[in-house]
Design a protein around this motif. Structure first.
Motif: not given
Length: 128
Positions: A32, A99-101, A104
């Protein structure tokens, strides 16, 4: 469950330094991007700095470029924000977030919506 804990804030005089830490659990920093954001009273949260999951991409807001340094220690699951030459306008609550994903890349845009969940924040006050 992804969790983050910020620490290292405090009261410092203008020109002084602080080092913030963002210790994470429930996930690996290798997967992340991690961003530092801040929110001053009456203002929206803004991006300060970001480090990519591999450490190859680092971004700073123009307002802190040359004064702040972001780094990470994956073995300690911790991201640091070294803040030097602090100014009164740096006063804010500082937050970190992944990061939320997974896997990514979000550092170059550093858009708030691309990050989360958020820690509880740590207060930084720059005042004489």
């Amino acid at each position: 469950q992804l969790q983050l804990v910020e620490s290292g804030g405090g009261l410092v005089q203008p020109g002084g330094s602080l080092r913030l830490s963002c210790t994470v659990s429930g996930f690996s920093l290798d997967y992340y991007d991690i961003g530092w954001f801040r929110q001053a009273p009456g203002k929206e949260r803004e991006g300060v700095s970001c480090i990519s999951r591999r450490g190859g991409t680092i971004k700073y807001a123009d307002s802190v470029n040359g004064r702040f340094t972001i780094s990470k220690d994956s073995a300690k699951n911790t991201v640091y924000l070294q803040m030097d030459s602090l100014k009164p306008e740096d006063t804010a609550i500082y937050y970190c977030a992944p990061s939320r994903r997974l896997l990514t890349s979000v550092c170059m845009s550093m858009l708030e919506d691309a990050f989360g969940p958020w820690g509880q924040g740590t207060q930084v006050t720059v005042s004489s």
